[in-house]
Design an enzyme around this catalytic site. Structure first.
Site, PDB file in Angstrom:
ATOM      1  N   GLY A   4      39.148  45.178  37.052  1.00  0.00           N
ATOM      2  CA  GLY A   4      39.010  44.071  36.121  1.00  0.00           C
ATOM      3  C   GLY A   4      39.717  42.851  36.682  1.00  0.00           C
ATOM      4  N   GLN A  13      43.851  34.864  36.167  1.00  0.00           N
ATOM      5  CA  GLN A  13      44.332  35.443  37.432  1.00  0.00           C
ATOM      6  C   GLN A  13      43.810  34.695  38.655  1.00  0.00           C
ATOM      7  OE1 GLN A  13      43.238  39.689  36.225  1.00  0.00           O
ATOM      8  NE2 GLN A  13      45.126  39.960  37.364  1.00  0.00           N
ATOM      9  N   HIS A  30      43.623  45.531  28.666  1.00  0.00           N
ATOM     10  CA  HIS A  30      44.402  44.864  29.714  1.00  0.00           C
ATOM     11  C   HIS A  30      43.829  43.466  29.997  1.00  0.00           C
ATOM     12  CE1 HIS A  30      46.705  45.076  33.679  1.00  0.00           C
ATOM     13  NE2 HIS A  30      45.941  44.029  33.842  1.00  0.00           N
ATOM     14  N   GLU A  31      42.509  43.380  30.145  1.00  0.00           N
ATOM     15  CA  GLU A  31      41.885  42.095  30.484  1.00  0.00           C
ATOM     16  C   GLU A  31      41.962  41.113  29.321  1.00  0.00           C
ATOM     17  OE1 GLU A  31      41.426  41.584  33.507  1.00  0.00           O
ATOM     18  OE2 GLU A  31      41.594  43.688  34.037  1.00  0.00           O
ATOM     19  N   CYS A  52      48.474  45.896  37.903  1.00  0.00           N
ATOM     20  CA  CYS A  52      47.784  44.625  37.692  1.00  0.00           C
ATOM     21  C   CYS A  52      47.755  43.857  39.006  1.00  0.00           C
ATOM     22  CB  CYS A  52      48.535  43.819  36.626  1.00  0.00           C
ATOM     23  SG  CYS A  52      47.861  42.175  36.341  1.00  0.00           S
ATOM     24  N   LEU A  53      46.621  43.245  39.303  1.00  0.00           N
ATOM     25  CA  LEU A  53      46.495  42.486  40.559  1.00  0.00           C
ATOM     26  C   LEU A  53      47.455  41.298  40.600  1.00  0.00           C
ATOM     27  CD1 LEU A  53      42.595  42.494  40.928  1.00  0.00           C
ATOM     28  CD2 LEU A  53      44.239  43.912  42.168  1.00  0.00           C
ATOM     29  N   HIS A 106      45.225  39.449  29.084  1.00  0.00           N
ATOM     30  CA  HIS A 106      45.348  38.313  30.010  1.00  0.00           C
ATOM     31  C   HIS A 106      44.867  37.009  29.365  1.00  0.00           C
ATOM     32  CE1 HIS A 106      46.718  39.757  33.873  1.00  0.00           C
ATOM     33  NE2 HIS A 106      45.846  40.728  33.913  1.00  0.00           N
TER      34      HIS A 106
HETATM   35 ZN    ZN Z   1      45.980  42.391  35.117  1.00  0.00          ZN
END
Ligand code: ZN
Length: 196
Positions: A48, A53, A153-154, A111-112, A157
């Site tokens: 995701g 991000q 999670h997304e 998480c990225l 964000h």
């Molecule tokens: Zn994330």
């Protein structure tokens, strides 16, 4: 095109994002952005990626959990996480609903925007999401298991929230140590060993 992914500490990750109109969604710019976000997510690789991000404060995220990613996960772990492949799709202006008395499940997630770390995060097992798709049409998603976790999670964000706001902070671990000490253990064992 791979877009640069911003890391924790960038203010854009902490902002509420702006909704997109159906007309905007159909614009060349947003269509291009969807493509670039898909490539960026695949390149990471991740399951995701939310617009903040890549530095954009927009209510948009892309999701895809490819079967090839599952090769590195044991059948037992896939089953436990209720992780099944999810085809590529876009979430725009999502509203999330989870039953008040619904089941909460805990797993390690990363998480990225926080590369190199994992932590135990409690989340709803089941969610329903109302959103717009890549064409600006209304869409309703019923999800459970790992897909429900990705959605939460997304969508977090898009409200300026990161998993570290929800994690059991005592479980916060480097990826290396997570693989070394915690990956193969049951969540009950992890919690009792770490005291969380
Ligand atoms: Zn994330």
């Amino acid at each position: 095109m791979h877009l640069p992914i911003v890391h924790a500490g960038e203010a854009v990750l902490r902002k509420h994002t702006r909704a997109l109109s159906p007309q905007e969604i159909r614009s060349k710019e947003i269509q291009k952005l969807i493509e670039h976000m898909r490539e960026t997510m695949r390149g990471a690789p991740g399951v995701g990626l939310a617009a903040p991000q890549v530095g954009l404060s927009l209510q948009m995220a892309v999701i895809e959990d490819r079967k090839e990613y599952h090769k590195e996960v044991s059948a037992e772990q896939l089953k436990l996480r209720e992780r099944r492949p999810v085809p590529f799709h876009v979430l725009i202006n999502p509203r999330i609903h989870s039953a008040k008395d619904g089941e909460i499940v805990e797993f390690f997630e990363g998480c990225l925007s926080l590369p190199g770390f994992f932590a135990l995060v409690p989340r709803s097992r089941d969610v329903r999401v109302e959103c717009l798709d890549h064409r600006g049409n209304s869409k309703s998603i019923e999800a459970s298991g790992w897909y429900a976790r990705i959605l939460q999670h997304e969508i977090d964000h898009l409200h300026g929230n990161l998993y570290i706001d929800r994690m059991h902070s005592r479980s916060f671990s480097s990826t290396e140590n997570w693989e070394k000490f915690w990956k193969g253990k049951t969540i009950a064992d992890v919690r009792s060993e770490l005291g969380c």
